[in-house]
Design an enzyme around this catalytic site. Structure first.
Site, PDB file in Angstrom:
ATOM      1  N   SER A 147      -1.869   1.423  -0.472  1.00 36.54           N
ATOM      2  CA  SER A 147      -1.165   2.493   0.226  1.00 36.54           C
ATOM      3  C   SER A 147       0.213   2.662  -0.388  1.00 36.54           C
ATOM      4  O   SER A 147       0.825   1.682  -0.829  1.00 36.54           O
ATOM      5  CB  SER A 147      -1.032   2.159   1.710  1.00 36.54           C
ATOM      6  OG  SER A 147      -0.121   3.040   2.351  1.00 36.54           O
ATOM      7  N   TYR A 160       1.589  -3.344   8.298  1.00 30.11           N
ATOM      8  CA  TYR A 160       0.712  -2.680   7.338  1.00 30.11           C
ATOM      9  C   TYR A 160       1.377  -2.624   5.963  1.00 30.11           C
ATOM     10  O   TYR A 160       0.763  -2.971   4.945  1.00 30.11           O
ATOM     11  CB  TYR A 160       0.403  -1.277   7.841  1.00 30.11           C
ATOM     12  CG  TYR A 160      -0.438  -0.421   6.923  1.00 30.11           C
ATOM     13  CD1 TYR A 160      -1.807  -0.630   6.805  1.00 30.11           C
ATOM     14  CD2 TYR A 160       0.139   0.619   6.200  1.00 30.11           C
ATOM     15  CE1 TYR A 160      -2.586   0.173   5.972  1.00 30.11           C
ATOM     16  CE2 TYR A 160      -0.629   1.425   5.371  1.00 30.11           C
ATOM     17  CZ  TYR A 160      -1.981   1.196   5.258  1.00 30.11           C
ATOM     18  OH  TYR A 160      -2.750   1.992   4.438  1.00 30.11           O
TER      19      TYR A 160
END
Length: 262
Positions: A147, A160
């Site tokens: 990501s 995350y």
């Protein structure tokens, strides 16, 4: 058969044995479809049997039910693939947990969940896949779905972002360690992507309505969110021999230019 009927690239994965962890929906499912379309023998994992079995029926891929938060099951996904097909040539780590948490409100339990899915599962799946490849003295390819949050991320994605930054480091470390084994390991840091999981996240955490996709797309430079099938084509290319010698690359796949300011 949905996306498997799209015009292919050039049979990029003919005869390859591919395992997609986290392949039952979203970007992972798109990769399953693209890999089948490009000639691979595909296994994929997921937690929900009904979703996985439907994708398997639609594509001819093999569904392996697994909870990747358990590192033993992450390793076993590779073992089952090798037992079924004699080897694993390509691994994709596509599972991802995006539940929200900031530095101030993240609990140890939430932090551990993110590390388990977003970092520990890829680590131990890679361990098992590389062990099979090196035991056979055979080349292979691995692609990790990262990501752009690995570069920092928004405040509400603290655990995350932490885990995805770790995944980028793992990608480079493993690629360097196994470059002379001719095992190529790369990652794709994707941006905001239109998936079933993102729809659920927007509704659960941000109170989004039915038109959230349209509103979000209107704010993007290209007028749309990232599309899973486009990401899948790029991943298939990285898995294939046509991507040449590239290894250890963590590629930002997004429409916003990181580091650039207006």
């Amino acid at each position: 058969m949905g996306s498997t009927e799209r015009t292919g690239l050039t049979g990029l994965l003919d005869g390859k044995v591919v395992l997609v962890n986290g392949g039952s929906q979203g970007v992972g499912a798109a990769i399953v479809r693209a890999a089948v379309r490009e000639g691979a023998v595909v296994s994929f994992t997921g937690r929900r049997a009904e979703v996985g079995e439907k994708l398997a029926a639609d594509t001819g891929a093999r569904f392996l039910r697994a909870d990747l938060s358990d590192p033993a099951q992450a390793r076993d996904s590779v073992v089952q693939t090798v037992e079924a097909h004699g080897r694993v040539d390509c691994l994709v780590n596509a599972a991802g947990l995006t539940s929200r948490g900031s530095l101030l409100d993240t609990t140890p339990e939430l932090f551990d969940q993110h590390i388990a899915i977003n970092l520990k599962a890829p680590f131990f799946a890679m361990q098992a896949a590389v062990a099979d490849m090196t035991a056979r003295t055979a080349p292979g390819t691995i692609v990790n779905i990262g990501s752009n949050c690995a570069h920092g991320g928004p405040p509400h994605l603290a655990p995350y972002s932490t885990a995805k930054a770790g995944l980028a480091g793992l990608t480079r470390n493993a690629a360097h360690a196994h470059r002379f084994d001719r095992i190529r390991i790369n990652a794709v840091n994707i941006g905001w992507t239109d998936t079933e999981g993102e729809d659920a996240t927007q509704r659960a955490f941000h109170g989004a309505g039915d038109d959230w996709r349209e509103q979000a797309a209107a704010r993007q430079p290209m007028g749309k969110l990232g599309q899973p099938d486009e990401i899948a084509d790029f991943v298939v290319f990285l898995l294939s021999d046509r991507s040449g010698v590239v290894t250890g690359s963590v590629i930002d796949w997004d429409q916003n230019v990181l580091g650039a300011l207006d």
